[in-house]
Design an enzyme around this catalytic site. Sequence first.
Site, PDB file in Angstrom:
ATOM      1  CD  GLU B  55       0.777  -2.382   4.842  1.00  0.00           C
ATOM      2  OE1 GLU B  55       1.528  -2.586   5.824  1.00  0.00           O
ATOM      3  OE2 GLU B  55      -0.118  -1.519   4.846  1.00  0.00           O
ATOM      4  CG  PHE B 117      -1.960  11.613   4.802  1.00  0.00           C
ATOM      5  CD1 PHE B 117      -1.175  11.587   5.941  1.00  0.00           C
ATOM      6  CD2 PHE B 117      -2.941  10.655   4.656  1.00  0.00           C
ATOM      7  CE1 PHE B 117      -1.356  10.623   6.918  1.00  0.00           C
ATOM      8  CE2 PHE B 117      -3.138   9.680   5.637  1.00  0.00           C
ATOM      9  CZ  PHE B 117      -2.344   9.670   6.766  1.00  0.00           C
ATOM     10  CD  GLN B 118      -1.517   6.675   4.684  1.00  0.00           C
ATOM     11  OE1 GLN B 118      -2.386   6.373   3.881  1.00  0.00           O
ATOM     12  NE2 GLN B 118      -1.360   6.037   5.834  1.00  0.00           N
ATOM     13  CE  LYS B 167      -9.432   7.649  -2.306  1.00  0.00           C
ATOM     14  NZ  LYS B 167      -9.600   8.140  -0.949  1.00  0.00           N
ATOM     15  CG  MET B 484      23.915 -18.279  10.152  1.00  0.00           C
ATOM     16  SD  MET B 484      24.695 -19.911  10.086  1.00  0.00           S
ATOM     17  CE  MET B 484      23.594 -20.781   8.973  1.00  0.00           C
TER      18      MET B 484
END
Lengths: 163, 571
Positions: B55, B117-118, B167, B484
Amino acid sequence: MRHIISILLENEAGALSRVSGLFSARGYNIESLAVAPTEDPSLSRMTLVTRGDDAIIEQITKQLNKLVDVVKLQDLTEGAHIEREMMLVKSRAVAGDREEIKRLIDIFRGRVIDVTDTTYTMELTGDSDKLDAFLRALDPKLLLEVVRSGSNGIARGERSLRA
Amino acid sequence: MEIREVELNGSQIFVQCLKEEGVDFVFGYPGGAVLHIYDAIFQQEEVKHILVRHEQAATHAADGYARSTGKPGVCLVTSGPGATNAVTGIATAYMDSIPLVVFTGQVPTHLIGNDAFQEVDTIGITRPCVKHNFLVKDVRDLALTIKKAFYVATTGRPGPVVVDIPKDVTDPNVRIPFVYPKSISMRSYNPTVKGNLRQVKKAVDLMLDARRPMIYTGGGVVLNNAAPQLTKLVEKLNYPCTNTLMGLGGFPASRRQFVGMLGMHGTYEANMAMHDCDVLIAIGARFDDRVTGNIEKFCPTARIVHIDIDPASISKNVKVDVPIVGPVGPVLDDMLKVLDESKREPDAEAITAWWEKIDGWREKDCLSYDTQSKLIKPQMVVDKLYEVTHGDAFVASDVGQHQMWAAQYYRFDLPRRWINSGGLGTMGFGLPAAMGVQFAYPDATVACVTGEGSIQMCIQELSTCKQYGLPIKIINLNNRYLGMVRQWQEFFYQGRYSMSYMDALPDFVKLAEAYGHVGMLIDKPGDVEAALKEAMALKDRLVFMDFITDQTENVYPMIPAGGGLNEMILV
């Protein structure tokens, strides 16, 4: 310097945390914060007391204005204004202390609003300094509980904050 | 307002809204909370969904798309880890004011707060790194919220907006009449569309008083598509112009008035001119700490004009004399008009003397490097990339030394060609951002200048590139160090190279091949140009070019922490 900022914001879930989150994220301090819906239920009015030099206060007001949920704001400190805070105090009150505490709350123009054999619960309104002074005057050994609302403020005269 | 008698479910409304907004690509990754939406996406063709491999890459790809096109980038991810993985990309876009609309799935409304969940508090987690975010609790609010999200993301000072969609809001069985609002107004959000003309006149007066003027411009010029106006202004006045890292391409690097990038790794002439100028004209730039160096020593003799869309950027770090709040383009239009009507001209004698001084600084040739080295100098690779692509490529970069070399040596003549994470400094940005650019411009040359550290932070996207046949050219400046970090450790930690050595590197050629791409290993300076030409000729293939470069090379000039702009370390 101490500033009182009045904010009109959308009365939406999360709006308050956008304001408080801004202060913690940018390291500004909040001395007190009072918020409730207005006569228009879609708007909340918040009074926020903060401290900082002119540059910091300028940034605070600009950053607040940038929040999408903030409709309008006003730094009350810039003009004549009225500030009030409400405080509930519970103290131990037995024997001779009962008279003494009653006298003290009268001097500060507060009221006893609940009485038991051993306690007084008092209500006091005023600017924050006055509430501080009352707490200093009360014998700390007697003090059981303090609840303060945080300051509320409004500008004097024609100046007003409306959506 | 046109009323259409259509009944749609939440998922269809979602897709329809994207069509109404003219969205052609959605970068995303499916999961439980967004399955309804993915089912609606499956049943149409107009909005193309690009499946990334992580993602974070979805947000960077949408970001690269937005930076290169000026249109908002759009992402769709699931709840919980989908949303948290997107946060780095959202924060990246936030710091650089890039318009993104990120849709995150959420657990059904009745489960919110139940540690389902999630489930994560996406609104809470993203709040400090978005311009605004919305939780949609009712399908009847969905279309209006999406309209608001695009409006807020793209107007004023642009930025990412998150829309969290539980959802049940996209339940295929709940259908409601669909109307997409044609316009929108929000009482609490009214971006400035024009600068104050009186301030513009004051600014012009000050600019014409200048004897040692300096025009310093940032990402605001690029974001507001104001490069043509800026170019006109600079040419008209013949004042020196410097760009910030985010502003490169805002003024053509090949013009005489361009003195290079400024700041920590800016050119000697740009930083010296900043330090010595008497009038500084800051345009769409925000006086970032990497630009100003020590703020106490910044532009000690300058009076400052500052044009910015965001009032909070004005006098935040540096107190300015003439602030102008407004979008850069319209303000510059006004400024040009006021200049045209003005009877005054710049002080020709003073400006000539000023240019002589600047040309003297230029003679230091601060970006010179060893061209006879037996090792590949990273600067040379970027130089050759510029030559081989005729300066006409889109260049995405990651973060570190290679980013600075790309900024210094690829001389951008056009805006929206230089795609990098300036504010947040996000390693792993380059490859997915390049993907977003390549989707927007399928026929363009898109180069990703990266290092062996950064590229491994989103290396999985080589798979996405294969799936969609993206012919990105990866220029891996491989010095086997987090360069760097190594440079700072050399300068400021007496060479204690703590954790900056990249051990156990993969064979990048084989890795590229394993993903189905072309890999090339280049370890001799003499091979650089030919290899680049060969790679560019492979028009339809991704080529991973692993350049084995000099490990000890540093980025110069450099202003050490606490230094003023005139206190540079030179080669």
